[in-house]
Design an enzyme around this catalytic site. Structure first.
Site, PDB file in Angstrom:
ATOM      1  CE  LYS A  12       6.205  13.841  10.264  1.00 16.64           C
ATOM      2  NZ  LYS A  12       5.006  13.679  11.108  1.00 16.64           N
ATOM      3  CG  ASP A  38       5.240   6.194  10.677  1.00 19.07           C
ATOM      4  OD1 ASP A  38       6.006   5.819   9.766  1.00 19.07           O
ATOM      5  OD2 ASP A  38       4.105   6.657  10.463  1.00 19.07           O
ATOM      6  CG  ASP A  67       8.395  -2.739   1.808  1.00 21.40           C
ATOM      7  OD1 ASP A  67       8.568  -3.836   1.278  1.00 21.40           O
ATOM      8  OD2 ASP A  67       7.355  -2.445   2.424  1.00 21.40           O
TER       9      ASP A  67
HETATM   10  P1  IMP Z   1       9.114   1.640  -0.352  1.00 17.82           P
HETATM   11  O1  IMP Z   1       8.813   2.809  -1.251  1.00 17.82           O
HETATM   12  O2  IMP Z   1       8.074   0.571  -0.448  1.00 17.82           O
HETATM   13  O3  IMP Z   1      10.516   1.095  -0.499  1.00 17.82           O
HETATM   14  O4  IMP Z   1       8.924   2.121   1.122  1.00 17.82           O
HETATM   15  C1  IMP Z   1       9.766   2.966   1.707  1.00 17.82           C
HETATM   16  C2  IMP Z   1       9.109   3.743   2.807  1.00 17.82           C
HETATM   17  O5  IMP Z   1       7.965   3.108   3.366  1.00 17.82           O
HETATM   18  C3  IMP Z   1      10.091   3.827   3.920  1.00 17.82           C
HETATM   19  O6  IMP Z   1      10.927   4.941   3.769  1.00 17.82           O
HETATM   20  C4  IMP Z   1       9.225   3.872   5.150  1.00 17.82           C
HETATM   21  O7  IMP Z   1       8.891   5.209   5.444  1.00 17.82           O
HETATM   22  C5  IMP Z   1       8.004   3.079   4.776  1.00 17.82           C
HETATM   23  N1  IMP Z   1       8.089   1.669   5.255  1.00 17.82           N
HETATM   24  C6  IMP Z   1       8.368   0.562   4.533  1.00 17.82           C
HETATM   25  N2  IMP Z   1       8.374  -0.541   5.299  1.00 17.82           N
HETATM   26  C7  IMP Z   1       8.099  -0.126   6.554  1.00 17.82           C
HETATM   27  C8  IMP Z   1       7.991  -0.816   7.824  1.00 17.82           C
HETATM   28  O8  IMP Z   1       8.152  -2.039   7.975  1.00 17.82           O
HETATM   29  N3  IMP Z   1       7.693  -0.021   8.902  1.00 17.82           N
HETATM   30  C9  IMP Z   1       7.518   1.329   8.808  1.00 17.82           C
HETATM   31  N4  IMP Z   1       7.631   2.000   7.657  1.00 17.82           N
HETATM   32  C10 IMP Z   1       7.921   1.277   6.533  1.00 17.82           C
END
Ligand code: IMP
Ligand code: MG
Length: 214
Positions: A66, A189, A133
């Site tokens: 989302k 979110d 992230d």
């Molecule tokens: P990754 O797989 O760790 O790169 O995370 C990606 C997903 O985690 C993103 O698409 C977000 O939905 C969520 N996410 C990562 N960091 C944040 C944040 O600071 N706030 C909210 N959602 C986050």
């Protein structure tokens, strides 16, 4: 070609009191990291950069729900303007990916709405996501798209966190690079809250407590 990202310094936060915050979120935020107006300005330029690089070829835009719903809408609008003289239409598709609980990545990534991914076979796809992230979500999605038979992918990210990636993923078009803080707003979110907030903000301790799951 490398594109210039808008880099937000580590200590940059504007006072919440200086902005129009919806009543339901008053007291839940401690700072504004990126005001909504700045996002709009940046997305306009990003769309021009994307068009300059991808050119006039047919393109499918994939919205990763989302979190990227607001960014996606803004980007599609700006890309439509940037491509106004383009003979090929763009198409839009939607997919849902879930990985976070409270403020941390669960490491388990669920991809939902895969059934229509077949429609992307043989196409050039611009994957539009909210934030990178650990990089795990995007990496898994890109692998899945490749397995589906997508011909070419680019990534467009609203935010790239200044943190060491667990998995390296291509970040072709990035609107903002931000410090390693958990942020909410503009689609992002905390346990499903704050997606409707326009500005990209940091939560206050009471906001974190109020919407905690466990
Ligand atoms: P990754 O797989 O760790 O790169 O995370 C990606 C997903 O985690 C993103 O698409 C977000 O939905 C969520 N996410 C990562 N960091 C944040 C944040 O600071 N706030 C909210 N959602 C986050
Ligand atoms: Mg996401």
């Amino acid at each position: 070609m490398a594109h210039t990202r808008a880099v937000i310094p580590d200590d940059f936060e504007l006072p919440v009191e200086a902005f129009d915050i919806p009543l339901c979120y008053q007291g839940d935020l401690s700072g504004v990291v990126i005001p909504e107006g700045l996002v709009r300005d940046r997305v306009r330029r990003l769309a021009k950069d994307i068009h300059a690089e991808i050119g006039n070829k047919p393109i499918a835009l994939l919205c990763v729900l989302k979190g990227s719903y607001k960014f996606f809408t803004a980007l599609v609008e700006e890309l439509t303007n940037a491509r106004s003289a383009c003979p090929e239409p763009m198409t839009v598709d939607f997919i849902r990916v879930k990985s976070y609980e409270d403020q941390s990545s669960t490491g388990q990534i669920q991809i939902m709405g895969l059934s229509n991914l077949d429609e992307l076979k043989g196409k050039s796809v611009l994957v539009v996501d909210d934030i990178s992230d650990t990089g795990r979500t995007l990496a898994k999605l890109l692998t899945t798209l490749k397995e589906t038979g997508v011909e070419k992918t680019w990534t467009a990210l609203l935010l790239s966190k200044r943190v060491k990636r667990v998995v390296d993923v291509p970040e072709d078009f990035v609107a903002f690079e931000i410090p390693d803080k958990f942020i909410v707003g503009y689609g992002l979110d905390y346990n499903q809250k704050f997606r409707d907030l326009g500005h990209i903000c940091v939560m206050s301790p009471s906001g974190i407590e109020k919407y905690k799951n466990n």
